[in-house]
Write a protein that holds these residues in place. Structure first.
Motif, PDB file in Angstrom:
ATOM      1  N   ALA A  87       0.950  -1.183  -0.389  1.00  0.00           N
ATOM      2  CA  ALA A  87       0.204  -0.054   0.058  1.00  0.00           C
ATOM      3  C   ALA A  87       0.413   1.358  -0.115  1.00  0.00           C
ATOM      4  CB  ALA A  87      -0.977   0.377   0.962  1.00  0.00           C
ATOM      5  N   VAL A  88       0.189   2.381  -0.520  1.00  0.00           N
ATOM      6  CA  VAL A  88       1.082   3.744  -0.308  1.00  0.00           C
ATOM      7  C   VAL A  88       0.246   4.816  -1.331  1.00  0.00           C
ATOM      8  CG1 VAL A  88       2.808   4.196  -2.440  1.00  0.00           C
ATOM      9  CG2 VAL A  88       3.341   2.102  -2.202  1.00  0.00           C
ATOM     10  N   LEU A  89       0.617   5.592  -0.051  1.00  0.00           N
ATOM     11  CA  LEU A  89      -0.245   6.611  -0.273  1.00  0.00           C
ATOM     12  C   LEU A  89       0.267   7.950  -1.324  1.00  0.00           C
ATOM     13  CD1 LEU A  89      -2.863   8.576   1.033  1.00  0.00           C
ATOM     14  CD2 LEU A  89      -0.897   8.974   3.066  1.00  0.00           C
ATOM     15  N   LEU A  90      -0.713   8.119  -1.987  1.00  0.00           N
ATOM     16  CA  LEU A  90       0.043   9.484  -3.159  1.00  0.00           C
ATOM     17  C   LEU A  90      -0.542  10.783  -2.628  1.00  0.00           C
ATOM     18  CD1 LEU A  90      -1.690   7.572  -6.002  1.00  0.00           C
ATOM     19  CD2 LEU A  90       1.136   7.455  -4.560  1.00  0.00           C
ATOM     20  N   GLN A  91       0.009  11.759  -3.279  1.00  0.00           N
ATOM     21  CA  GLN A  91      -0.290  13.106  -2.711  1.00  0.00           C
ATOM     22  C   GLN A  91      -1.452  13.659  -2.572  1.00  0.00           C
ATOM     23  OE1 GLN A  91       2.534  15.725  -5.011  1.00  0.00           O
ATOM     24  NE2 GLN A  91       3.128  16.768  -3.125  1.00  0.00           N
ATOM     25  N   ASN A  92      -2.076  13.004  -3.928  1.00  0.00           N
ATOM     26  CA  ASN A  92      -3.624  13.159  -4.000  1.00  0.00           C
ATOM     27  C   ASN A  92      -4.867  12.959  -2.913  1.00  0.00           C
ATOM     28  OD1 ASN A  92      -3.326  10.920  -4.647  1.00  0.00           O
ATOM     29  ND2 ASN A  92      -4.307  11.670  -6.806  1.00  0.00           N
ATOM     30  N   GLY A  93      -3.987  11.815  -1.412  1.00  0.00           N
ATOM     31  CA  GLY A  93      -5.103  11.160  -0.417  1.00  0.00           C
ATOM     32  C   GLY A  93      -5.074   9.710  -1.185  1.00  0.00           C
ATOM     33  N   LYS A  94      -5.104   9.650  -2.718  1.00  0.00           N
ATOM     34  CA  LYS A  94      -5.763   8.087  -2.592  1.00  0.00           C
ATOM     35  C   LYS A  94      -4.576   7.125  -2.337  1.00  0.00           C
ATOM     36  CE  LYS A  94      -8.193   9.777  -6.504  1.00  0.00           C
ATOM     37  NZ  LYS A  94      -8.933   9.637  -8.292  1.00  0.00           N
ATOM     38  N   LYS A 153       7.323  12.164  -6.367  1.00  0.00           N
ATOM     39  CA  LYS A 153       5.418  12.316  -6.483  1.00  0.00           C
ATOM     40  C   LYS A 153       5.170  11.411  -7.609  1.00  0.00           C
ATOM     41  CE  LYS A 153       5.976  13.886  -2.505  1.00  0.00           C
ATOM     42  NZ  LYS A 153       6.946  12.859  -1.021  1.00  0.00           N
ATOM     43  N   ASN A 154       5.517  11.218  -8.630  1.00  0.00           N
ATOM     44  CA  ASN A 154       5.256  10.462 -10.184  1.00  0.00           C
ATOM     45  C   ASN A 154       5.501   9.037 -10.495  1.00  0.00           C
ATOM     46  OD1 ASN A 154       4.832  13.174 -11.129  1.00  0.00           O
ATOM     47  ND2 ASN A 154       6.823  13.584 -11.598  1.00  0.00           N
ATOM     48  N   SER A 155       6.098   8.308  -9.661  1.00  0.00           N
ATOM     49  CA  SER A 155       5.819   6.742  -9.600  1.00  0.00           C
ATOM     50  C   SER A 155       5.860   5.856  -8.750  1.00  0.00           C
ATOM     51  CB  SER A 155       7.121   6.866 -10.517  1.00  0.00           C
ATOM     52  OG  SER A 155       7.430   7.733 -11.748  1.00  0.00           O
ATOM     53  N   LEU A 156       5.242   5.384  -8.882  1.00  0.00           N
ATOM     54  CA  LEU A 156       5.737   3.851  -7.573  1.00  0.00           C
ATOM     55  C   LEU A 156       6.994   2.797  -8.164  1.00  0.00           C
ATOM     56  CD1 LEU A 156       2.241   2.955  -6.197  1.00  0.00           C
ATOM     57  CD2 LEU A 156       3.824   4.868  -6.161  1.00  0.00           C
ATOM     58  N   MET A 178       8.620   0.043 -12.073  1.00  0.00           N
ATOM     59  CA  MET A 178       8.196   1.196 -11.763  1.00  0.00           C
ATOM     60  C   MET A 178       7.035   1.313 -12.092  1.00  0.00           C
ATOM     61  SD  MET A 178      10.614   3.401 -10.858  1.00  0.00           S
ATOM     62  CE  MET A 178      10.832   4.671 -11.753  1.00  0.00           C
ATOM     63  N   LEU A 179       6.094   2.022 -11.180  1.00  0.00           N
ATOM     64  CA  LEU A 179       4.374   2.328 -11.889  1.00  0.00           C
ATOM     65  C   LEU A 179       4.141   3.684 -11.772  1.00  0.00           C
ATOM     66  CD1 LEU A 179       1.774   1.296 -12.072  1.00  0.00           C
ATOM     67  CD2 LEU A 179       1.557   1.398  -9.860  1.00  0.00           C
ATOM     68  N   LYS A 187       0.554   2.992 -16.009  1.00  0.00           N
ATOM     69  CA  LYS A 187       1.287   1.892 -15.812  1.00  0.00           C
ATOM     70  C   LYS A 187       2.946   1.493 -15.915  1.00  0.00           C
ATOM     71  CE  LYS A 187       3.456   2.145 -21.268  1.00  0.00           C
ATOM     72  NZ  LYS A 187       4.177   3.034 -22.485  1.00  0.00           N
ATOM     73  N   TYR A 188       3.432   0.211 -16.349  1.00  0.00           N
ATOM     74  CA  TYR A 188       4.418  -0.513 -15.689  1.00  0.00           C
ATOM     75  C   TYR A 188       5.875  -0.321 -16.476  1.00  0.00           C
ATOM     76  CZ  TYR A 188       2.103  -3.090 -11.799  1.00  0.00           C
ATOM     77  OH  TYR A 188       1.383  -3.299 -10.547  1.00  0.00           O
ATOM     78  N   SER A 189       6.955  -0.107 -16.270  1.00  0.00           N
ATOM     79  CA  SER A 189       7.843   0.152 -16.500  1.00  0.00           C
ATOM     80  C   SER A 189       8.656  -1.120 -15.974  1.00  0.00           C
ATOM     81  CB  SER A 189       8.333   1.255 -16.696  1.00  0.00           C
ATOM     82  OG  SER A 189       8.985   2.626 -15.990  1.00  0.00           O
ATOM     83  N   ILE A 190       9.958  -1.420 -16.360  1.00  0.00           N
ATOM     84  CA  ILE A 190      10.918  -2.563 -16.005  1.00  0.00           C
ATOM     85  C   ILE A 190      12.586  -1.221 -15.950  1.00  0.00           C
ATOM     86  CG2 ILE A 190      12.366  -4.335 -16.105  1.00  0.00           C
ATOM     87  CD1 ILE A 190       9.898  -5.422 -17.732  1.00  0.00           C
ATOM     88  N   PRO A 191      12.721  -0.748 -14.843  1.00  0.00           N
ATOM     89  CA  PRO A 191      14.030   0.057 -14.942  1.00  0.00           C
ATOM     90  C   PRO A 191      14.882  -0.230 -14.788  1.00  0.00           C
ATOM     91  CG  PRO A 191      13.275  -0.208 -12.946  1.00  0.00           C
ATOM     92  CD  PRO A 191      12.176  -0.974 -14.053  1.00  0.00           C
TER      93      PRO A 191
END
Length: 255
Positions: A87-94, A153-156, A178-179, A187-191
């Motif tokens: 679980a991750v809390l985003l900047q927008n409260g989601k 704050k743009n990715s997980l 990375m999400l 969108k997922y990516s593989i860094p």
């Protein structure tokens, strides 16, 4: 002059209000800057004196300032029973929930949850929504993984985990993801990472990961292999310098 600082546990002087959740473990929990904790899901089983395996899909909110509980499990679109989601809390409260295991009914076997199935809880409206993330390739379902929000704050960054919660902890691929959460669909990516090989962590599950400044700090966990019972654990701490996605051996203040 040196001043000693003592830390100790305290029992709240005021009573705890509201209905507390029943005993459980493997919940997905975050806390916001206002001291509000959001506790979702979890499980009980034989090792907790339950006669059967039960996963939960309840959401409990605990206000650490007022010392009070709130159960909002009747919210529309509540996800299925599950545990071990990151679980991750985003900047927008989601709050974004990724992976873990689910269960159709108490006592049933669990099933791994697809990584492209994203559940979101909006702390502003106290509502749930279900989303699908785009994936560039096959991403194995997993438990025991971690997810952190990048400094911009743009990715997980999602790391590690295992495709088995039994004794043989199978190494999952990709081990690092990375999400992008700037816009939907996510969108997922593989860094690609860099750094000396000795700085790279082994495949890990049930480790911890936190972000401090521009570093992701990974600590401990089980070293996975998938061939036999996982008996080797990591006692090391690893540093990922996020702007360059480089595994480092030294923390540089201000970098």
């Amino acid at each position: 002059m040196y001043r000693a600082v003592y830390q100790s546990w305290l029992v709240p002087e005021q009573g705890i209000n509201g209905t507390q959740p029943s005993r459980r473990r493997s919940t997905s929990t975050v806390i916001d800057s206002n001291g509000i904790a959001y506790i979702f899901g979890g499980r009980v089983e034989l090792d907790m004196a339950s006669d059967k395996l039960i996963l939960y899909n309840e959401m409990y909110i605990f206000n650490t300032i007022q010392v009070s509980w709130q159960n909002i499990s009747a919210a529309p679109n509540t996800p299925s029973r599950r545990s071990h989601s990151a679980a991750v809390l985003l900047q927008n409260g989601k709050i974004v929930y990724i992976g873990g295991v689910g269960q159709n009914a108490p006592g049933n076997q669990t099933n791994l949850i697809s990584m492209d199935e994203i559940q979101i809880f909006d702390t502003n409206t106290l509502s749930w929504s279900s989303h699908k993330a785009n994936t560039p390739s096959t991403i194995q379902s997993r438990v025991g993984h971690t997810a952190v929000l990048t400094p911009d704050k743009n990715s997980l960054i999602i790391m590690g985990g295992t495709s088995s919660i039994e004794y043989n902890q199978t190494t999952v691929t990709p081990g690092l993801l990375m999400l992008d959460v700037q816009s939907e669909p996510f969108k997922y990516s593989i860094p690609k990472t860099s750094g000396a090989s000795e700085n790279n962590p082994p495949p890990l599950s049930f480790h911890t990961a936190n972000v401090y400044r521009d570093y992701m700090i990974v600590a401990f966990g089980n070293i996975t292999n998938g061939e036999k019972e996982s008996q080797e654990v990591s006692s090391n701490i690893y540093l990922l310098y996020i702007p360059c996605m480089s595994w480092e051996s030294t923390f540089i203040s201000g970098k």
